[in-house]
Design a protein around this motif. Structure first.
Motif, PDB file in Angstrom:
ATOM      1  N   MET A 153       0.843  -1.214   0.000  1.00 10.00           N
ATOM      2  CA  MET A 153       0.000   0.000   0.000  1.00 10.00           C
ATOM      3  C   MET A 153       0.872   1.256   0.000  1.00 10.00           C
ATOM      4  O   MET A 153       0.558   2.256  -0.639  1.00 10.00           O
ATOM      5  CB  MET A 153      -0.924   0.005   1.227  1.00 10.00           C
ATOM      6  N   GLU A 154       1.984   1.179   0.730  1.00 11.61           N
ATOM      7  CA  GLU A 154       2.879   2.330   0.851  1.00 11.61           C
ATOM      8  C   GLU A 154       3.584   2.631  -0.471  1.00 11.61           C
ATOM      9  O   GLU A 154       3.753   3.793  -0.855  1.00 11.61           O
ATOM     10  CB  GLU A 154       3.914   2.031   1.946  1.00 11.61           C
ATOM     11  N   GLU A 155       3.986   1.575  -1.168  1.00 16.12           N
ATOM     12  CA  GLU A 155       4.659   1.787  -2.456  1.00 16.12           C
ATOM     13  C   GLU A 155       3.723   2.482  -3.446  1.00 16.12           C
ATOM     14  O   GLU A 155       4.153   3.341  -4.216  1.00 16.12           O
ATOM     15  CB  GLU A 155       5.135   0.438  -3.026  1.00 16.12           C
ATOM     16  N   ILE A 156       2.452   2.121  -3.410  1.00 19.25           N
ATOM     17  CA  ILE A 156       1.488   2.782  -4.306  1.00 19.25           C
ATOM     18  C   ILE A 156       1.300   4.242  -3.867  1.00 19.25           C
ATOM     19  O   ILE A 156       1.215   5.147  -4.693  1.00 19.25           O
ATOM     20  CB  ILE A 156       0.141   2.018  -4.345  1.00 19.25           C
ATOM     21  N   ALA A 157       1.282   4.463  -2.547  1.00 25.38           N
ATOM     22  CA  ALA A 157       1.168   5.841  -2.042  1.00 25.38           C
ATOM     23  C   ALA A 157       2.321   6.702  -2.551  1.00 25.38           C
ATOM     24  O   ALA A 157       2.138   7.878  -2.906  1.00 25.38           O
ATOM     25  CB  ALA A 157       1.147   5.840  -0.509  1.00 25.38           C
ATOM     26  N   GLU A 158       3.486   6.095  -2.617  1.00 22.96           N
ATOM     27  CA  GLU A 158       4.682   6.791  -3.108  1.00 22.96           C
ATOM     28  C   GLU A 158       4.491   7.224  -4.563  1.00 22.96           C
ATOM     29  O   GLU A 158       4.764   8.365  -4.939  1.00 22.96           O
ATOM     30  CB  GLU A 158       5.881   5.839  -2.962  1.00 22.96           C
ATOM     31  N   VAL A 159       3.980   6.308  -5.381  1.00 22.14           N
ATOM     32  CA  VAL A 159       3.723   6.629  -6.793  1.00 22.14           C
ATOM     33  C   VAL A 159       2.672   7.742  -6.887  1.00 22.14           C
ATOM     34  O   VAL A 159       2.804   8.672  -7.700  1.00 22.14           O
ATOM     35  CB  VAL A 159       3.236   5.371  -7.566  1.00 22.14           C
ATOM     36  N   CYS A 160       1.661   7.678  -6.037  1.00 20.61           N
ATOM     37  CA  CYS A 160       0.617   8.710  -6.047  1.00 20.61           C
ATOM     38  C   CYS A 160       1.228  10.078  -5.709  1.00 20.61           C
ATOM     39  O   CYS A 160       0.897  11.084  -6.338  1.00 20.61           O
ATOM     40  CB  CYS A 160      -0.495   8.369  -5.051  1.00 20.61           C
ATOM     41  N   ARG A 161       2.100  10.075  -4.726  1.00 13.57           N
ATOM     42  CA  ARG A 161       2.744  11.341  -4.331  1.00 13.57           C
ATOM     43  C   ARG A 161       3.582  11.898  -5.480  1.00 13.57           C
ATOM     44  O   ARG A 161       3.468  13.077  -5.824  1.00 13.57           O
ATOM     45  CB  ARG A 161       3.633  11.114  -3.098  1.00 13.57           C
ATOM     46  N   GLU A 162       4.392  11.020  -6.083  1.00 14.26           N
ATOM     47  CA  GLU A 162       5.250  11.450  -7.199  1.00 14.26           C
ATOM     48  C   GLU A 162       4.441  12.073  -8.330  1.00 14.26           C
ATOM     49  O   GLU A 162       4.878  13.013  -8.978  1.00 14.26           O
ATOM     50  CB  GLU A 162       5.967  10.232  -7.816  1.00 14.26           C
ATOM     51  N   HIS A 163       3.252  11.515  -8.585  1.00 12.16           N
ATOM     52  CA  HIS A 163       2.477  11.938  -9.757  1.00 12.16           C
ATOM     53  C   HIS A 163       1.271  12.799  -9.399  1.00 12.16           C
ATOM     54  O   HIS A 163       0.439  13.081 -10.261  1.00 12.16           O
ATOM     55  CB  HIS A 163       2.031  10.699 -10.551  1.00 12.16           C
ATOM     56  N   GLY A 164       1.173  13.203  -8.147  1.00  5.85           N
ATOM     57  CA  GLY A 164       0.073  14.073  -7.738  1.00  5.85           C
ATOM     58  C   GLY A 164      -1.301  13.412  -7.848  1.00  5.85           C
ATOM     59  O   GLY A 164      -2.294  14.063  -8.180  1.00  5.85           O
ATOM     60  N   LEU A 165      -1.362  12.110  -7.606  1.00  4.73           N
ATOM     61  CA  LEU A 165      -2.647  11.405  -7.698  1.00  4.73           C
ATOM     62  C   LEU A 165      -3.285  11.271  -6.317  1.00  4.73           C
ATOM     63  O   LEU A 165      -2.592  11.148  -5.309  1.00  4.73           O
ATOM     64  CB  LEU A 165      -2.448   9.989  -8.262  1.00  4.73           C
ATOM     65  N   ASN A 166      -4.604  11.267  -6.289  1.00  5.71           N
ATOM     66  CA  ASN A 166      -5.308  10.955  -5.048  1.00  5.71           C
ATOM     67  C   ASN A 166      -5.324   9.434  -4.854  1.00  5.71           C
ATOM     68  O   ASN A 166      -5.159   8.667  -5.810  1.00  5.71           O
ATOM     69  CB  ASN A 166      -6.740  11.493  -5.095  1.00  5.71           C
ATOM     70  N   TYR A 167      -5.582   9.043  -3.603  1.00 10.64           N
ATOM     71  CA  TYR A 167      -5.454   7.620  -3.256  1.00 10.64           C
ATOM     72  C   TYR A 167      -6.593   7.270  -2.306  1.00 10.64           C
ATOM     73  O   TYR A 167      -6.727   7.854  -1.225  1.00 10.64           O
ATOM     74  CB  TYR A 167      -4.088   7.434  -2.585  1.00 10.64           C
ATOM     75  N   HIS A 168      -7.428   6.323  -2.743  1.00 11.43           N
ATOM     76  CA  HIS A 168      -8.591   5.910  -1.948  1.00 11.43           C
ATOM     77  C   HIS A 168      -8.459   4.439  -1.547  1.00 11.43           C
ATOM     78  O   HIS A 168      -8.023   3.609  -2.359  1.00 11.43           O
ATOM     79  CB  HIS A 168      -9.878   6.097  -2.770  1.00 11.43           C
ATOM     80  N   LEU A 169      -8.879   4.145  -0.329  1.00 10.34           N
ATOM     81  CA  LEU A 169      -8.925   2.757   0.141  1.00 10.34           C
ATOM     82  C   LEU A 169     -10.377   2.320   0.284  1.00 10.34           C
ATOM     83  O   LEU A 169     -11.133   2.904   1.078  1.00 10.34           O
ATOM     84  CB  LEU A 169      -8.217   2.626   1.497  1.00 10.34           C
ATOM     85  N   VAL A 188      -1.734   3.280   8.412  1.00  9.76           N
ATOM     86  CA  VAL A 188      -2.525   2.989   7.207  1.00  9.76           C
ATOM     87  C   VAL A 188      -3.282   4.251   6.794  1.00  9.76           C
ATOM     88  O   VAL A 188      -3.276   4.654   5.629  1.00  9.76           O
ATOM     89  CB  VAL A 188      -3.506   1.809   7.447  1.00  9.76           C
ATOM     90  N   GLY A 189      -3.896   4.910   7.788  1.00 12.29           N
ATOM     91  CA  GLY A 189      -4.676   6.116   7.517  1.00 12.29           C
ATOM     92  C   GLY A 189      -3.866   7.192   6.805  1.00 12.29           C
ATOM     93  O   GLY A 189      -4.383   7.881   5.919  1.00 12.29           O
ATOM     94  N   GLN A 190      -2.597   7.307   7.173  1.00 12.38           N
ATOM     95  CA  GLN A 190      -1.771   8.382   6.611  1.00 12.38           C
ATOM     96  C   GLN A 190      -1.466   8.185   5.132  1.00 12.38           C
ATOM     97  O   GLN A 190      -1.086   9.112   4.440  1.00 12.38           O
ATOM     98  CB  GLN A 190      -0.462   8.555   7.412  1.00 12.38           C
ATOM     99  N   LEU A 191      -1.645   6.967   4.636  1.00 14.62           N
ATOM    100  CA  LEU A 191      -1.320   6.706   3.227  1.00 14.62           C
ATOM    101  C   LEU A 191      -2.374   7.254   2.272  1.00 14.62           C
ATOM    102  O   LEU A 191      -2.089   7.516   1.111  1.00 14.62           O
ATOM    103  CB  LEU A 191      -1.213   5.190   2.987  1.00 14.62           C
ATOM    104  N   PHE A 192      -3.595   7.398   2.764  1.00  9.86           N
ATOM    105  CA  PHE A 192      -4.730   7.631   1.862  1.00  9.86           C
ATOM    106  C   PHE A 192      -5.376   9.007   2.045  1.00  9.86           C
ATOM    107  O   PHE A 192      -5.381   9.551   3.147  1.00  9.86           O
ATOM    108  CB  PHE A 192      -5.805   6.562   2.113  1.00  9.86           C
ATOM    109  N   ASN A 193      -5.967   9.515   0.956  1.00 11.80           N
ATOM    110  CA  ASN A 193      -6.818  10.703   1.086  1.00 11.80           C
ATOM    111  C   ASN A 193      -8.106  10.326   1.788  1.00 11.80           C
ATOM    112  O   ASN A 193      -8.563  11.037   2.684  1.00 11.80           O
ATOM    113  CB  ASN A 193      -7.194  11.270  -0.298  1.00 11.80           C
ATOM    114  N   THR A 194      -8.695   9.216   1.334  1.00  9.30           N
ATOM    115  CA  THR A 194      -9.973   8.792   1.912  1.00  9.30           C
ATOM    116  C   THR A 194      -9.984   7.280   2.125  1.00  9.30           C
ATOM    117  O   THR A 194      -9.366   6.526   1.369  1.00  9.30           O
ATOM    118  CB  THR A 194     -11.157   9.156   0.980  1.00  9.30           C
ATOM    119  N   ILE A 195     -10.724   6.885   3.167  1.00  7.81           N
ATOM    120  CA  ILE A 195     -10.880   5.468   3.489  1.00  7.81           C
ATOM    121  C   ILE A 195     -12.363   5.209   3.692  1.00  7.81           C
ATOM    122  O   ILE A 195     -13.032   5.941   4.426  1.00  7.81           O
ATOM    123  CB  ILE A 195     -10.133   5.124   4.799  1.00  7.81           C
TER     124      ILE A 195
END
Ligand SMILES: *Cc1c(COP(=O)(O)O)cnc(C)c1O
Length: 341
Positions: A153-169, A188-195
């Motif tokens: 989950m964290e690795e995907i969060a990293e890609v989202c940060r790099e590319h300015g993407l939002n991240y939903h769980l 876990v909560g810190q990785l996502f915009n919304t859960i």
């Protein structure tokens, strides 16, 4: 005795939960005056280390609100091709959010950071929809209740940060995942915009889901909930059921998982079963030989008062839950052992 393994949504409120519900401190939630709803929203937000939460009637609604919030019309979201948001929300992505979807074939529903990176459209192209959102599902229903590790989950969060993407769980079953991984809810909560979390799955509440995020997103989420017809009034009775579920029932999930593993081992012994997905949590999905249709398999079980769900052209699903006990497990095992097909 009827054994219902169709879904973990079939549970009924326990005596303790009903008692808690009767003590709800209700008021009109439109005016923010339902103290039980307020407490539930604060409790859930705090659990994941986020600022706010909004209580909704269903997980479909919390997911749909999140997508509409984080992805504008003509933009694109990335998810696994078996994602609930894509398969089981009645096309709401198209009608509510009007966004395009890039589907990835993950590992039993789990997409990787590398796959996400490769699926982001060229933002300089005026032909391609702009990629703005990634959604993951943990645990993954269609993947047989498979779990994302924190690292995935964290690795995907990293890609989202790099590319300015939002991240939903889509965390309808995040409690099942965390019961196994022991991950810290706040990390876990810190990785996502919304859960999105569901209280009415294996936690045993009759109704209810929450969307959790930052103050601004959740405020906007309240407006979207209203637009979708989900603004309610004295919902505190349901909120108390949810609070009871969160405080008392998360500790029982490992029992569901233990029983699901036993079921997985039993179905693997059946000659008509060609494959069982690895059982990681409370979902057991197995594939039947071509000679037996999922419908006839589940009919046979139903004749013995065991209910299962045909789940695709060759698959059947069992889901264990709070109202499935050891006695029911024993019964199911003997029904499976005596099954003639
Ligand atoms: C159940 C579920 C939902 C929400 O479903 P509702 O029935 O609308 O509450 C969302 N995502 C997943 C993965 C689910 O299993």
């Amino acid at each position: 005795m009827i054994v219902d393994l169709r879904s973990d949504t079939v549970t009924k409120p326990s005596a303790g939960m009903l008692e808690a519900m009767m003590l709800a401190r209700v008021g009109d939630d439109y005016y923010g005056e339902d103290l039980s709803v307020n407490e539930l929203e604060e409790y859930a937000a705090n659990l994941f280390g986020k600022e706010a939460a909004v209580f909704c009637p269903s997980g479909t609604m919390t997911n749909q609100i999140a997508i509409k919030l984080l992805c504008k019309p003509h933009e694109e979201l990335i998810c696994d091709r078996h994602a609930h948001i894509y398969l089981y929300e009645a096309g709401g992505i198209a009608s509510n959010a009007m966004v395009s979807v890039k589907l990835i074939e993950g590992d039993r529903g789990r997409i990787s950071a590398q796959q996400v990176r490769e699926s982001i459209n060229d933002s300089t192209s005026i032909s391609s929809p702009l990629t703005t959102l990634v959604s993951v599902e943990n645990t993954m229903n269609k993947g047989g209740g498979s779990i994302y590790s924190f690292q995935q989950m964290e690795e995907i969060a990293e890609v989202c940060r790099e590319h300015g993407l939002n991240y939903h769980l889509d965390g309808a079953r995040i409690f099942n995942a965390i019961a196994e991984t022991g991950d810290d809810f706040r990390r876990v909560g810190q990785l996502f915009n919304t859960i999105s979390i569901c209280l009415s799955k294996s936690l045993g509440a009759p109704v209810g889901s929450l969307l959790i995020g930052n103050t601004d997103d959740i405020q906007q989420g309240r407006r979207l909930r209203k637009a979708l017809g989900g603004q309610w009034r004295q919902a505190g009775y349901l909120a108390e059921a949810g609070l009871y579920a969160l405080k008392n029932n998360t500790a029982l999930l490992q029992e569901d998982h233990r029983r699901a593993k036993v079921l997985g081992e039993e179905v693997a012994k059946l000659p008509v079963v060609s494959n069982v997905m690895e059982v990681e949590t409370n979902v057991v999905i197995f594939t039947l030989e071509d000679s037996v249709a999922p419908n006839s398999f589940s009919k046979k079980l139903e004749e013995q008062d065991v209910l299962a769900k045909p789940f695709g052209s060759h698959e059947v699903r069992f889901v264990t839950h709070l109202d499935f006990n050891d006695e029911m497990l024993d019964k199911t095992v003997s029904v499976l052992r005596e099954l003639s097909l």
